[in-house]
Design a protein around this motif. Structure first.
Motif, short mmCIF file in Angstrom:
data_model
loop_
_atom_site.label_atom_id
_atom_site.label_comp_id
_atom_site.label_asym_id
_atom_site.label_seq_id
_atom_site.Cartn_x
_atom_site.Cartn_y
_atom_site.Cartn_z
N LEU A 7 0.88 -1.25 -0.15
CA LEU A 7 -0.05 0.00 -0.03
C LEU A 7 0.86 1.44 -0.06
CD1 LEU A 7 -2.81 1.55 0.33
CD2 LEU A 7 -2.25 1.20 2.83
N VAL A 8 0.50 2.25 -0.91
CA VAL A 8 1.34 3.49 -0.96
C VAL A 8 0.53 4.62 -0.60
CG1 VAL A 8 2.84 4.97 -2.54
CG2 VAL A 8 2.96 2.45 -2.72
N SER A 9 1.03 5.43 0.27
CA SER A 9 0.58 6.64 0.53
C SER A 9 1.51 7.96 0.57
CB SER A 9 -0.18 6.46 1.77
OG SER A 9 -1.29 7.77 1.81
N ASN A 10 0.98 9.12 0.80
CA ASN A 10 1.98 10.02 0.75
C ASN A 10 1.27 11.33 1.47
OD1 ASN A 10 0.56 11.31 -1.15
ND2 ASN A 10 2.38 11.85 -2.24
N ASP A 11 1.85 12.51 1.63
CA ASP A 11 1.24 13.87 2.00
C ASP A 11 1.38 14.87 1.14
OD1 ASP A 11 4.05 14.74 2.24
OD2 ASP A 11 3.57 15.48 4.42
N ASP A 12 2.02 14.71 0.27
CA ASP A 12 2.34 15.88 -0.96
C ASP A 12 0.91 15.79 -2.07
OD1 ASP A 12 4.55 17.21 0.09
OD2 ASP A 12 5.85 15.23 -0.87
N GLY A 13 0.18 14.68 -1.89
CA GLY A 13 -1.05 14.65 -2.77
C GLY A 13 -0.59 13.46 -3.70
N ILE A 14 -1.59 12.86 -4.35
CA ILE A 14 -1.37 11.73 -5.08
C ILE A 14 -0.81 12.01 -6.65
CG2 ILE A 14 -3.96 12.04 -6.51
CD1 ILE A 14 -3.98 8.75 -5.86
N THR A 15 -0.82 13.37 -6.93
CA THR A 15 -0.13 13.79 -8.34
C THR A 15 1.43 14.30 -8.15
OG1 THR A 15 -0.97 16.01 -8.09
CG2 THR A 15 -2.28 14.40 -9.39
N ALA A 36 -4.23 7.73 -1.79
CA ALA A 36 -3.38 9.07 -1.28
C ALA A 36 -4.18 10.28 -0.99
CB ALA A 36 -2.12 9.37 -2.19
N PRO A 37 -3.71 11.38 -0.33
CA PRO A 37 -4.65 12.70 -0.34
C PRO A 37 -4.76 13.18 -1.85
CG PRO A 37 -2.83 12.63 1.33
CD PRO A 37 -2.39 11.45 0.23
N ASP A 38 -5.85 13.78 -2.02
CA ASP A 38 -6.33 14.41 -3.25
C ASP A 38 -5.65 15.81 -3.49
OD1 ASP A 38 -7.80 16.08 -1.64
OD2 ASP A 38 -9.80 15.38 -2.44
N GLY A 39 -4.93 16.27 -2.43
CA GLY A 39 -4.15 17.60 -2.52
C GLY A 39 -2.98 17.55 -1.37
N PRO A 40 -2.28 18.54 -1.49
CA PRO A 40 -1.06 18.67 -0.47
C PRO A 40 -1.87 18.66 1.06
CG PRO A 40 -1.04 20.21 -2.26
CD PRO A 40 -2.19 19.92 -2.42
N GLN A 41 -0.74 17.83 1.69
CA GLN A 41 -1.05 17.48 3.27
C GLN A 41 -0.05 17.77 3.97
OE1 GLN A 41 -4.08 17.04 5.04
NE2 GLN A 41 -5.30 16.98 3.23
N LEU A 54 -15.37 12.67 5.00
CA LEU A 54 -14.23 12.22 4.05
C LEU A 54 -14.79 11.85 2.88
CD1 LEU A 54 -12.28 10.25 6.86
CD2 LEU A 54 -11.40 12.32 5.44
N ARG A 55 -14.14 12.12 1.57
CA ARG A 55 -14.53 11.60 0.40
C ARG A 55 -13.25 10.70 0.10
NH1 ARG A 55 -19.46 13.07 -1.78
NH2 ARG A 55 -19.66 15.48 -1.15
N LEU A 56 -13.62 9.82 -0.56
CA LEU A 56 -12.84 8.70 -1.22
C LEU A 56 -13.15 8.28 -2.54
CD1 LEU A 56 -10.19 6.91 -0.50
CD2 LEU A 56 -11.93 5.12 -0.07
N ASP A 57 -12.32 8.53 -3.55
CA ASP A 57 -12.88 8.13 -4.83
C ASP A 57 -11.87 7.64 -5.53
OD1 ASP A 57 -15.55 9.69 -5.19
OD2 ASP A 57 -14.53 11.33 -4.53
N LYS A 58 -12.15 6.83 -6.72
CA LYS A 58 -11.30 6.37 -7.51
C LYS A 58 -10.50 7.19 -8.33
CE LYS A 58 -11.31 1.63 -8.99
NZ LYS A 58 -9.97 0.87 -9.53
N SER A 59 -9.11 7.13 -8.59
CA SER A 59 -8.02 7.96 -9.06
C SER A 59 -7.57 7.48 -10.46
CB SER A 59 -6.92 8.22 -8.12
OG SER A 59 -6.17 9.08 -8.83
N ILE A 60 -7.48 8.33 -11.31
CA ILE A 60 -6.93 7.95 -12.65
C ILE A 60 -5.35 8.22 -12.58
CG2 ILE A 60 -9.06 8.19 -14.05
CD1 ILE A 60 -7.60 10.99 -15.04
N ALA A 61 -4.80 8.56 -11.79
CA ALA A 61 -3.41 9.03 -11.46
C ALA A 61 -2.45 7.94 -11.73
CB ALA A 61 -3.11 9.62 -9.93
N PHE A 62 -2.83 6.72 -11.59
CA PHE A 62 -1.76 5.65 -11.90
C PHE A 62 -2.34 4.60 -13.13
CE2 PHE A 62 -0.26 7.37 -8.00
CZ PHE A 62 0.93 7.69 -8.29
#
Lengths: 257, 257
Positions: A7-15, A36-41, A54-62
């Protein structure tokens, strides 16, 4: 043997570019899911979302890498909680990795770090976890020299496990003309951020502030993360979430209470 | 002797009943200055505001008590930083107190707690600091039974000082028919929040979540904060901000890195 689930996450946001490097390395080792967050955290510390939805949505980022990804409106700790209890309800990740953060999270910065809060939250959930940070705050930072070190640390973590109730805080030197010398297990340096507040007036003549500051290291120890990084080593600090200052208990027991 | 200067902050916001109790107790002991969030900041952990601006304005919240007060748009940690480097630039507080929080911050909650992040931020700044929390989440919670315990802890802290690089995490039992039995110095219980996510649809048929959950204590130790609170004692845990898991370093040094 089945591929490990990472599982991969971060705090700078998914992009952010940093998470893309981490996802690519993780994909060379196992099956990857991103939450991962949808924006910078950045700087969110161990914040969680309790007074809000909280929102949680499928992302196209990867999609280009064929990797399942979700973006979340909350903090890094929220992302790990939602990943564990919702996205991965039926599966247990073999490892949780967070980052690669754009900027150092060595020493005292571990407390303010959203990157590390994702890793520590995973440790609280009983999952092996590592936070990775590059000592370069730039959005255009070069992560290429870190990939081999991130890979070896992930492989070793999968092989040996991570000591119980701890998460690893890995900091990687900024790209320079010198190659990285190696990896050192360290303790957290005793240091602080010396704040200054840049006071300004907004267009309506109301006062506001920007927090600025500089890092001050009080610690001359050669076994610290700061010393390792200064000498172009990757620093690895095992972090625990038991914050009890055991050495201080005897003195408090002398109080008249 | 000059009265001690006591800085008061919290995470429930400057108009919360809990901070009013703390301000009144502190005023009976010393000179008080309040720098607190302008709204609720619960669960903000050790978050700081770095990608955004900060407001800091004079507040009328404690005019009735003749106390200088400031409200800040940021997190509890921001409040302490602004207090130290701006409001109290020329003066050094003798003690920083945070709370009284509406809700427990015992055990693992110390990581998520805005109340404790204010106290820990003060400790990082080299100031003696205590976070106080009442084991009652209600906005209408009764704090009256806690005042004598808050007072004795503040007086003892001013007399003896607080061990260096630590802040105290004080939790106070909820009001009940039984009087509080006393004060115990404890360690942080090994526990976690078991999350559940309440999934709903908004009026536009888009999915959202509320984080809920229950507290799970894995720790049967009689020296923990949870045990003290269960037995109607005030718990005092000294907290440090060196998160290094020293016991884990040897095992990591066996890795092939």
């Amino acid at each position: 043997m089945a591929k490990p689930l990472i599982l991969v996450s971060n705090d700078d946001g998914i992009t952010a570019p940093g998470i893309r490097t981490l996802v690519k390395v993780a994909k060379s080792i196992g099956e990857v899911i991103v939450v991962a967050p949808d924006g910078p955290q950045s700087g969110m510390g161990h914040a969680i979302t309790i007074g809000n939805t909280l929102r949680l949505d499928k992302s196209i980022a990867f999609d280009d890498l064929g990797i399942e990804a979700y973006e979340c409106s909350g903090t890094p700790a929220d992302c790990v909680k939602l990943a564990k209890h919702h996205v991965l309800k039926e599966r247990r990740p073999d490892l949780v990795v967070s980052g690669i953060n754009h900027g150092s999270n060595s020493s005292i910065s571990v407390l303010y770090s959203g990157t590390m809060s994702a890793a520590i939250e995973a440790a609280i959930e009983g999952l092996p976890a590592i936070g990775f940070s590059l000592c370069d705050y730039g959005h255009e930072a070069d992560f290429s020299h870190t990939e081999e070190f991130v890979e070896v640390i992930i492989r070793q973590a999968l092989q040996h496990g991570i000591p119980e109730n701890t998460a690893l805080n890995v900091n990687l030197p900024k790209k320079s003309s010198e190659p990285i010398k190696g990896i050192k297990v360290c303790r957290q340096a005793h240091a602080k951020w010396q704040e200054e507040f840049d006071e300004r007036l907004d267009p309506r003549n109301r006062r506001y502030f920007w927090m600025t500051g500089s890092f001050v290291n009080f610690d001359k120890g050669e076994d610290t993360d700061e010393c390792a990084l200064l000498n172009n080593y990757v620093s690895v600090v095992p972090c625990q979430y038991d914050m009890t200052a055991y050495h201080a208990m005897a003195r408090l027991n002398e109080w008249d209470i």
